[in-house]
Design an enzyme around this catalytic site. Structure first.
Site, PDB file in Angstrom:
ATOM      1  N   TYR A  25      48.796  15.431  43.212  1.00  0.00           N
ATOM      2  CA  TYR A  25      49.384  14.840  42.009  1.00  0.00           C
ATOM      3  C   TYR A  25      50.831  14.430  42.270  1.00  0.00           C
ATOM      4  O   TYR A  25      51.629  15.213  42.787  1.00  0.00           O
ATOM      5  CB  TYR A  25      49.330  15.817  40.833  1.00  0.00           C
ATOM      6  CG  TYR A  25      49.791  15.159  39.552  1.00  0.00           C
ATOM      7  CD1 TYR A  25      48.956  14.271  38.878  1.00  0.00           C
ATOM      8  CD2 TYR A  25      51.065  15.380  39.050  1.00  0.00           C
ATOM      9  CE1 TYR A  25      49.382  13.631  37.725  1.00  0.00           C
ATOM     10  CE2 TYR A  25      51.501  14.745  37.899  1.00  0.00           C
ATOM     11  CZ  TYR A  25      50.659  13.869  37.243  1.00  0.00           C
ATOM     12  OH  TYR A  25      51.082  13.223  36.108  1.00  0.00           O
TER      13      TYR A  25
ATOM     14  N   GLN B  71      45.319  14.935  31.738  1.00  0.00           N
ATOM     15  CA  GLN B  71      44.021  14.282  31.944  1.00  0.00           C
ATOM     16  C   GLN B  71      43.756  14.021  33.425  1.00  0.00           C
ATOM     17  O   GLN B  71      42.599  14.003  33.857  1.00  0.00           O
ATOM     18  CB  GLN B  71      43.924  12.984  31.131  1.00  0.00           C
ATOM     19  CG  GLN B  71      44.938  11.916  31.467  1.00  0.00           C
ATOM     20  CD  GLN B  71      46.219  12.027  30.658  1.00  0.00           C
ATOM     21  OE1 GLN B  71      46.550  13.101  30.151  1.00  0.00           O
ATOM     22  NE2 GLN B  71      46.940  10.917  30.519  1.00  0.00           N
TER      23      GLN B  71
ATOM     24  N   ASN C  31      54.899  17.945  34.888  1.00  0.00           N
ATOM     25  CA  ASN C  31      55.582  18.488  33.719  1.00  0.00           C
ATOM     26  C   ASN C  31      54.810  19.673  33.134  1.00  0.00           C
ATOM     27  O   ASN C  31      53.811  20.133  33.690  1.00  0.00           O
ATOM     28  CB  ASN C  31      55.810  17.393  32.671  1.00  0.00           C
ATOM     29  CG  ASN C  31      54.506  16.808  32.141  1.00  0.00           C
ATOM     30  OD1 ASN C  31      53.440  17.415  32.239  1.00  0.00           O
ATOM     31  ND2 ASN C  31      54.578  15.617  31.578  1.00  0.00           N
TER      32      ASN C  31
ATOM     33  N   THR D 287      63.082  22.113  38.464  1.00  0.00           N
ATOM     34  CA  THR D 287      63.714  22.347  39.758  1.00  0.00           C
ATOM     35  C   THR D 287      64.947  23.227  39.607  1.00  0.00           C
ATOM     36  O   THR D 287      65.555  23.312  38.538  1.00  0.00           O
ATOM     37  CB  THR D 287      64.082  21.016  40.432  1.00  0.00           C
ATOM     38  OG1 THR D 287      64.472  21.264  41.789  1.00  0.00           O
ATOM     39  CG2 THR D 287      65.226  20.325  39.707  1.00  0.00           C
TER      40      THR D 287
ATOM     41  N   GLU E  24      64.221  28.244  44.140  1.00  0.00           N
ATOM     42  CA  GLU E  24      63.429  27.214  44.815  1.00  0.00           C
ATOM     43  C   GLU E  24      64.201  26.703  46.030  1.00  0.00           C
ATOM     44  O   GLU E  24      63.674  26.630  47.142  1.00  0.00           O
ATOM     45  CB  GLU E  24      63.156  26.080  43.834  1.00  0.00           C
ATOM     46  CG  GLU E  24      62.404  24.901  44.440  1.00  0.00           C
ATOM     47  CD  GLU E  24      62.339  23.714  43.490  1.00  0.00           C
ATOM     48  OE1 GLU E  24      61.508  22.828  43.743  1.00  0.00           O
ATOM     49  OE2 GLU E  24      63.124  23.662  42.519  1.00  0.00           O
ATOM     50  N   HIS E  25      65.454  26.330  45.815  1.00  0.00           N
ATOM     51  CA  HIS E  25      66.348  25.892  46.892  1.00  0.00           C
ATOM     52  C   HIS E  25      67.561  26.817  46.923  1.00  0.00           C
ATOM     53  O   HIS E  25      68.204  27.018  45.892  1.00  0.00           O
ATOM     54  CB  HIS E  25      66.864  24.471  46.652  1.00  0.00           C
ATOM     55  CG  HIS E  25      65.819  23.457  46.335  1.00  0.00           C
ATOM     56  ND1 HIS E  25      65.521  23.072  45.040  1.00  0.00           N
ATOM     57  CD2 HIS E  25      65.011  22.728  47.142  1.00  0.00           C
ATOM     58  CE1 HIS E  25      64.579  22.147  45.061  1.00  0.00           C
ATOM     59  NE2 HIS E  25      64.239  21.925  46.318  1.00  0.00           N
TER      60      HIS E  25
ATOM     61  N   ASP F 270      64.937  17.328  50.496  1.00  0.00           N
ATOM     62  CA  ASP F 270      64.130  16.539  49.568  1.00  0.00           C
ATOM     63  C   ASP F 270      63.481  15.353  50.262  1.00  0.00           C
ATOM     64  O   ASP F 270      62.408  14.902  49.852  1.00  0.00           O
ATOM     65  CB  ASP F 270      64.999  16.027  48.415  1.00  0.00           C
ATOM     66  CG  ASP F 270      65.315  17.106  47.398  1.00  0.00           C
ATOM     67  OD1 ASP F 270      64.586  18.110  47.359  1.00  0.00           O
ATOM     68  OD2 ASP F 270      66.296  16.943  46.652  1.00  0.00           O
TER      69      ASP F 270
ATOM     70  N   HIS G  23      23.698  50.529  50.404  1.00  0.00           N
ATOM     71  CA  HIS G  23      24.553  49.964  51.449  1.00  0.00           C
ATOM     72  C   HIS G  23      24.282  50.663  52.779  1.00  0.00           C
ATOM     73  O   HIS G  23      24.136  50.019  53.825  1.00  0.00           O
ATOM     74  CB  HIS G  23      26.041  50.134  51.081  1.00  0.00           C
ATOM     75  CG  HIS G  23      26.553  49.144  50.090  1.00  0.00           C
ATOM     76  ND1 HIS G  23      26.058  49.032  48.819  1.00  0.00           N
ATOM     77  CD2 HIS G  23      27.543  48.207  50.201  1.00  0.00           C
ATOM     78  CE1 HIS G  23      26.718  48.089  48.171  1.00  0.00           C
ATOM     79  NE2 HIS G  23      27.620  47.556  48.992  1.00  0.00           N
TER      80      HIS G  23
END
Length: 445
Positions: free
Chosen positions: A134, A198, A226, A249, A340-341, A374, A433
């Site tokens: 995506y 969707q 989002n 972010t 994250e960074h 990035d 077993h």
């Protein structure tokens, strides 16, 4: 005249908070995915029941456009690449080359362990069969996200890839042409003009295109989006694998008095321009640096293109400056924050970076800004947010691989361990077993 920016301050000097207290004290924004599930669930259910027709209806409602087909024609991919700005093409080619170089070293090899003579366990690495990648629309266009999703999937050996990106009214119902060009440059042949919740639902359940062509479901969905995309991922998890529930972010910078305040400010701004919910956090043992960074933020904000977006992000509850006694305490703070960074702008930055335990990616020294990661460092920029770096990793070749254990035992090797199997089976009150082993060595009575 630009009004002064002053990051909110959290003063931890002279304190030794517990981990729980530390996490509660640090600036943190994020989004409440639960709050939109009731909006997203009907979208997912409609696409599950009616496939592409429902996805296109929601696209018309949310994006204001209906593409002729969900699948973008091959001619449009070729045209987008032909018309791509040469400078952007060269930059994408460099980004792709560097990413491929790094991700090639992440390939896994099968390993076989001889547990006992005649008894082996092999771990065989198998790529996911079909993956949906995506790429969001929104405030900016993200061809770099095409690179960061596609390169590790291709390197892992994924045989079937589909990129999904929202249709754009300005481009006749196609995704942004730069997205199409990036996909073409990477050799991706299947792109769907569908976005939002969707898109996640259609990737998960599949359907039939307007021209009757099949839209095959995928096994794994990766890529940021989002809050509605994240909610749809949550609802579809289990039917498909997902990489993560990505939030806004974030950047944290651990800096001391040796850092250049102009560099620190520029890096905080660079992430704030993504989104009003983006988090920019400075952790420092220098009040003088914190003051200088505030001044530099004010000066730079006067010439920033997306000034209001940046200002809103910098003054939000998710951003701020954390004052600490020393870099050791600062390391405890950034590990608790799990950004994250994470940038390290200190004396002996490499040694400090080696002590970090929780971050999506670490950028070391004055010449490794997050912006490099990035686009062109070679590292992946799809990284865990909202503190998830404490337990999760960024996108990599490993994301697209499954380890399968292959067990091979000879008769003698099984007979040698049969007693232990029976003992454990009996301890768990699962006698069948044990019988499944002993039946191989004695006649049934």
């Amino acid at each position: 005249m630009t009004s002064r920016i002053e990051l909110a301050r959290v003063d931890l000097r002279g304190r030794t908070p517990s981990t729980a207290e530390l996490r509660a004290a640090l600036p943190r924004g994020g989004v409440d995915v639960d709050s939109v599930l009731h909006h997203v669930r009907p979208v997912v259910e409609a696409v599950r029941e009616r496939g592409a027709a429902a996805a296109l209806e929601f696209g018309e409602k949310f994006d204001g456009v209906v593409p002729a087909t969900v699948r973008v024609p091959a001619a449009e991919l070729a045209r987008a690449l032909d018309e791509l700005d040469p400078a952007v093409r060269a930059a994408l080619e460099e980004s792709i080359a560097r990413a491929r170089r790094v991700h090639a070293d992440q390939r896994r090899t099968d390993t076989t362990t001889e547990v006992v003579p005649g008894g082996t366990v092999t771990e065989r690495w198998v790529p996911v069969a079909r993956v949906g990648l995506y790429v969001p629309g929104g405030n900016a266009v993200y061809p770099s996200s095409v690179v960061m999703n596609v390169v590790p999937a291709q390197t892992a050996g994924v045989g079937s890839l589909v990129v999904a990106s929202p249709p754009q009214a300005n481009f006749g119902g196609l995704p942004h042409p730069t997205i199409l060009a990036a996909a073409a440059l990477l050799g991706v042949e299947e792109v769907w003009a569908v976005g939002g919740a969707q898109a996640v639902a259609l990737l998960s359940y599949g359907g039939t295109d307007t021209d009757g062509a099949p839209l095959d479901p995928v096994d794994l969905i990766t890529g940021p989006g989002n809050i509605y995309v994240t909610a749809a991922k949550r609802l579809c998890r289990g039917l498909v694998g997902i990489d993560a529930e990505a939030g806004p972010t974030e950047i944290a910078i651990l800096a001391d008095a040796t850092a250049d305040p102009a560099h620190v400010a520029a890096d905080l701004i660079s992430q704030a321009e993504h989104d009003v919910l983006a988090a920019s956090v400075l952790v420092t043992d220098s009040v003088a640096l914190a003051d200088a960074v505030d001044a530099a933020l004010t000066a730079q904000l006067a010439v920033v293109k997306h000034a209001e977006r940046v200002r809103t992000a910098l003054t939000g509850k998710q951003s701020g400056t954390v004052l600490v006694d020393d870099i050791t305490q600062g390391l405890r703070v950034v590990d608790a924050y799990a950004a994250e960074h994470l940038e390290i702008q200190t004396a002996d930055a490499s040694a400090v970076a080696a002590r970090v335990r929780s971050a999506g990616a670490v950028f070391v020294g004055p010449y490794a800004p997050v912006s490099l990661g990035d686009y062109c460092a070679g590292s992946n920029h799809v990284l865990p947010t909202a503190g998830c770096a404490r337990h999760s990793s960024g996108l990599s070749v490993q994301t697209f691989l499954r380890g399968i254990h292959v067990v091979e035992y000879t008769e003698a090797a099984l007979k040698d361990v049969a007693g232990h199997v029976v003992a454990l089976a009996d301890a768990e009150d699962l006698p069948a077993h044990g019988q499944a082993v002993t039946v191989r060595f004695e006649a049934l009575s």
